[in-house]
Design a protein around this motif. Structure first.
Motif, short mmCIF file in Angstrom:
data_model
loop_
_atom_site.label_atom_id
_atom_site.label_comp_id
_atom_site.label_asym_id
_atom_site.label_seq_id
_atom_site.Cartn_x
_atom_site.Cartn_y
_atom_site.Cartn_z
N ALA A 61 -2.51 0.38 -4.20
CA ALA A 61 -1.16 -0.16 -4.32
C ALA A 61 -1.19 -1.55 -4.93
CB ALA A 61 -0.48 -0.19 -2.95
N SER A 62 -2.15 -2.36 -4.51
CA SER A 62 -2.28 -3.72 -5.03
C SER A 62 -2.56 -3.71 -6.53
CB SER A 62 -3.39 -4.47 -4.28
OG SER A 62 -3.53 -5.78 -4.77
N LYS A 63 -3.46 -2.83 -6.94
CA LYS A 63 -3.80 -2.74 -8.36
C LYS A 63 -2.60 -2.27 -9.18
CE LYS A 63 -7.40 -0.88 -11.41
NZ LYS A 63 -8.64 -0.05 -11.50
N ALA A 64 -1.86 -1.30 -8.64
CA ALA A 64 -0.68 -0.79 -9.34
C ALA A 64 0.39 -1.87 -9.52
CB ALA A 64 -0.11 0.41 -8.57
N MET A 65 0.67 -2.61 -8.45
CA MET A 65 1.71 -3.62 -8.52
C MET A 65 1.28 -4.82 -9.36
SD MET A 65 3.18 -3.32 -4.61
CE MET A 65 4.49 -4.52 -4.81
N THR A 66 -0.01 -5.11 -9.37
CA THR A 66 -0.53 -6.17 -10.24
C THR A 66 -0.28 -5.82 -11.69
OG1 THR A 66 -2.25 -6.76 -8.64
CG2 THR A 66 -2.58 -7.45 -10.92
N GLU A 67 -0.48 -4.56 -12.05
CA GLU A 67 -0.28 -4.13 -13.42
C GLU A 67 1.19 -4.22 -13.82
OE1 GLU A 67 -1.19 -0.09 -16.05
OE2 GLU A 67 -2.58 -0.72 -14.47
N VAL A 68 2.09 -3.88 -12.90
CA VAL A 68 3.52 -3.88 -13.21
C VAL A 68 4.10 -5.29 -13.22
CG1 VAL A 68 5.81 -3.15 -12.39
CG2 VAL A 68 3.90 -1.53 -12.37
N TYR A 69 3.72 -6.10 -12.22
CA TYR A 69 4.32 -7.43 -12.07
C TYR A 69 3.51 -8.55 -12.72
CZ TYR A 69 7.81 -5.61 -8.82
OH TYR A 69 8.86 -4.93 -8.25
N GLY A 70 2.28 -8.27 -13.12
CA GLY A 70 1.47 -9.29 -13.75
C GLY A 70 0.90 -10.31 -12.79
N ILE A 71 0.97 -10.04 -11.50
CA ILE A 71 0.42 -10.94 -10.49
C ILE A 71 0.02 -10.11 -9.27
CG2 ILE A 71 2.74 -11.41 -9.59
CD1 ILE A 71 1.75 -14.18 -8.74
N GLU A 72 -1.09 -10.47 -8.65
CA GLU A 72 -1.56 -9.72 -7.50
C GLU A 72 -0.61 -9.88 -6.32
OE1 GLU A 72 -5.49 -9.40 -4.55
OE2 GLU A 72 -5.50 -10.74 -6.30
N PRO A 73 -0.19 -8.80 -5.68
CA PRO A 73 0.72 -8.93 -4.55
C PRO A 73 0.06 -9.60 -3.35
CG PRO A 73 -0.02 -6.66 -4.77
CD PRO A 73 -0.51 -7.40 -5.98
N VAL A 74 0.87 -10.29 -2.59
CA VAL A 74 0.40 -11.01 -1.41
C VAL A 74 0.51 -10.10 -0.19
CG1 VAL A 74 0.86 -12.98 0.12
CG2 VAL A 74 1.12 -13.22 -2.37
N PRO A 75 -0.52 -10.00 0.65
CA PRO A 75 -0.35 -9.24 1.90
C PRO A 75 0.58 -9.99 2.84
CG PRO A 75 -2.49 -10.31 1.84
CD PRO A 75 -1.88 -10.54 0.51
N ALA A 76 1.52 -9.27 3.43
CA ALA A 76 2.50 -9.92 4.29
C ALA A 76 2.77 -9.03 5.49
CB ALA A 76 3.80 -10.17 3.52
N ARG A 77 3.39 -9.62 6.50
CA ARG A 77 3.82 -8.86 7.67
C ARG A 77 5.33 -8.82 7.70
NH1 ARG A 77 0.31 -9.64 13.13
NH2 ARG A 77 -1.77 -9.85 12.23
N GLY A 78 5.88 -7.64 7.86
CA GLY A 78 7.33 -7.49 7.87
C GLY A 78 7.92 -7.84 9.23
N GLY A 79 9.07 -8.51 9.20
CA GLY A 79 9.73 -8.87 10.45
C GLY A 79 10.55 -7.75 11.03
N GLY A 80 10.92 -6.77 10.20
CA GLY A 80 11.72 -5.66 10.68
C GLY A 80 10.87 -4.62 11.39
N SER A 81 11.51 -3.49 11.70
CA SER A 81 10.82 -2.44 12.45
C SER A 81 11.16 -1.08 11.86
CB SER A 81 11.24 -2.46 13.92
OG SER A 81 11.03 -3.72 14.51
N ILE A 82 10.16 -0.24 11.76
CA ILE A 82 10.35 1.20 11.49
C ILE A 82 9.54 1.91 12.56
CG2 ILE A 82 10.30 3.02 9.75
CD1 ILE A 82 9.99 0.92 7.60
N PRO A 83 10.10 2.00 13.76
CA PRO A 83 9.31 2.49 14.91
C PRO A 83 8.65 3.84 14.70
CG PRO A 83 11.37 1.51 15.66
CD PRO A 83 11.46 1.59 14.17
N ILE A 84 9.29 4.71 13.90
CA ILE A 84 8.74 6.05 13.74
C ILE A 84 7.39 6.02 13.04
CG2 ILE A 84 9.90 6.44 11.53
CD1 ILE A 84 9.14 9.04 14.33
N LEU A 85 7.10 4.99 12.25
CA LEU A 85 5.82 4.94 11.54
C LEU A 85 4.65 4.81 12.51
CD1 LEU A 85 6.61 2.80 8.38
CD2 LEU A 85 6.60 5.29 8.65
N ALA A 86 4.83 4.04 13.57
CA ALA A 86 3.77 3.96 14.58
C ALA A 86 3.58 5.31 15.26
CB ALA A 86 4.11 2.89 15.61
N ASP A 87 4.69 6.04 15.46
CA ASP A 87 4.60 7.38 16.06
C ASP A 87 3.87 8.33 15.12
OD1 ASP A 87 6.00 6.68 18.37
OD2 ASP A 87 7.94 7.12 17.47
#
Length: 448
Positions: free
Chosen positions: A375-401
């Motif tokens: 994903a990082s390589k793909a977005m770097t190619e599209v945006y011209g800059i390496e994406p930063v790893p981040a933590r989201g403040g929101g919640s998608i509880p089903i993903l943990a399930d």
């Protein structure tokens, strides 16, 4: 992919708009038929895009859509998750256009669900379509679109357990989040969990005349406000006993890594039209919404709120309270701790009820994983800059399930921006983000 988008974008708009016109509000019972209609439309779009099969599956609540294309069982399988339900549109008077009649202005699509999540799940369908039609698809792909994310996904986890074999995959690919900015892309490597409750405080057995009884009988609204105020101390620390017991404190090194994300506090305040930020002492704004839990009142009501005056001392007061949790905090445990605490602090002159609404746990994924690196390589190619790893403040509880049920990690390639005002009036999605998302997703398959 750029050429394919340019050649087909008018058709893309027509297809996406056909989804956005459906008022698939999962929280309102009158929109039940719309949920079914939206699911059926997604089945059509998946089949037109090249899926081998797609169908609407019933659950104990709103339906889910499942589709797949299997090229070779020995190849890696990507499970694409998204949700077709949207938030209510209130307050409708603040919308500049009909929320369910999408329109393009100032380089963005404006409609409820334009970003969250119809616009973002649509990117996956179109990236898949491109890969199929160009003969470049080298993975098996499965799709699961649910209709209850905005109400806590109560039906999907049981359904997923029953259909575990159907959903078997190597990674869950998700676009239901935001990135730091259109200039500085990011990939969420974790999200917070959620505990959402409703509280009710009851005083006298009926509404009373505020002149005859005011000053002699406790007002439930006043009491509720006092109780809520006591839940957070002056340093922004939540006072519920045991609330922080399982919170993992990040090392200075890890905090420094997360601090690489660009952030301008003055721009943040100007965007929100506030004079100052507020939160837990000792943490930055980004840390407060990424690595720390929080507690907020999402709604409060009681007494008379109509036009003019009504001198009433109400019998009841109510509030909806959201607690965002960090990984390692168990949603059910926090809900229990909150209920015990809230009842314990209630004075004798009121009765208190706490009703759990919905919730789920947070999660983290390693940035060293093959999927994250692709994903990082793909977005770097599209945006011209390496994406930063981040933590989201929101919640998608089903993903943990789903992570727990299927034994695979989610990967969050979100392309929304804060400017999109999801859950609020005038929700929008920039066209360049819509198209950049399609390109990035198609490239993800190339590099994964």
């Amino acid at each position: 992919m750029k050429a394919y988008i340019e050649a087909n974008k008018e058709r893309f708009f027509e297809e996406l708009f056909s989804l956005l016109r459906i008022p698939s509000v999962s929280s309102l019972p009158e929109h039940g038929p719309d949920m079914q209609r939206c699911a059926e439309r997604l089945v059509e779009l998946l089949m037109e895009a090249g899926a081998d099969e797609a169908a609407v599956y019933p659950t104990t609540g709103h339906p889910v859509v499942f589709g797949k294309k299997i090229i070779d069982p020995s190849l890696p399988t990507v499970l694409v998750y998204g949700h077709m339900d949207v938030q209510p549109v209130d307050p409708i008077e603040l919308w500049k256009s009909d929320p369910f009649e999408p329109e393009i202005r100032d380089g963005a699509i404006y409609a409820r669900g334009a970003n969250d999540d119809k616009g973002q799940l649509f990117m996956h369908i179109k990236a898949f379509e491109y890969l199929v039609r160009s003969g470049k698809l080298r993975h098996n792909v499965k799709f699961i679109f649910e209709g209850e994310e905005e109400i806590g996904s109560p039906s999907l986890a049981p359904w997923a357990k029953e259909h575990k074999d159907l959903l078997a995959a190597d990674i869950i690919l998700v676009s239901d989040t935001t990135m730091i900015s259109e200039e500085v892309p990011s990939i969420n490597c974790g999200m917070r969990g959620l505990s959402y409750v409703e509280v009710k405080v009851t005083g006298p057995n009926k509404d009373l005349h505020s002149g005859h009884y005011g000053g002699a009988v406790a007002n439930p609204i006043n009491v509720l406000c006092d109780m809520i105020s006591s839940l957070i101390d002056k340093e922004g620390h939540i006072t519920v006993k045991g609330f922080y017991d399982e919170v993992v404190e990040l090392s200075d090194e890890d905090r420094a890594k997360l601090g690489r994300a660009p952030f301008n506090l003055e721009e943040y305040k100007n965007f929100l039209d506030i004079n100052e930020v507020k939160g837990e002492k000792g943490y930055t704004t980004l840390e407060r919404v990424g690595i720390r839990p929080c507690l907020d009142v999402c709604g409060i009501w009681g007494g008379y709120t109509g036009f003019g005056a009504k001198t009433v001392l109400p019998s009841e007061a109510h509030a909806k309270i959201s607690m965002r949790l960090v990984p390692n905090q168990d949603s059910a445990t926090i809900t229990k701790l909150f209920a015990e605490h809230f009842k314990a602090i209630a004075p004798d002159y009121v009765k208190v009820e706490v009703t759990p609404c919905h919730g789920g746990d947070g999660f983290l994924i390693p940035i060293s994983s093959k999927a994250y690196q692709a994903a990082s390589k793909a977005m770097t190619e599209v945006y011209g800059i390496e994406p930063v790893p981040a933590r989201g403040g929101g919640s998608i509880p089903i993903l943990a399930d789903l992570q727990r049920i299927l034994g695979i990690d989610p990967l969050l390639m979100g392309f929304g921006l804060e400017r999109d005002t999801i859950h609020s009036p005038n929700e929008s999605y920039l066209l360049k983000q819509l198209f950049a998302g399609m390109e990035s997703i198609a490239l993800f398959y190339q590099y994964y």
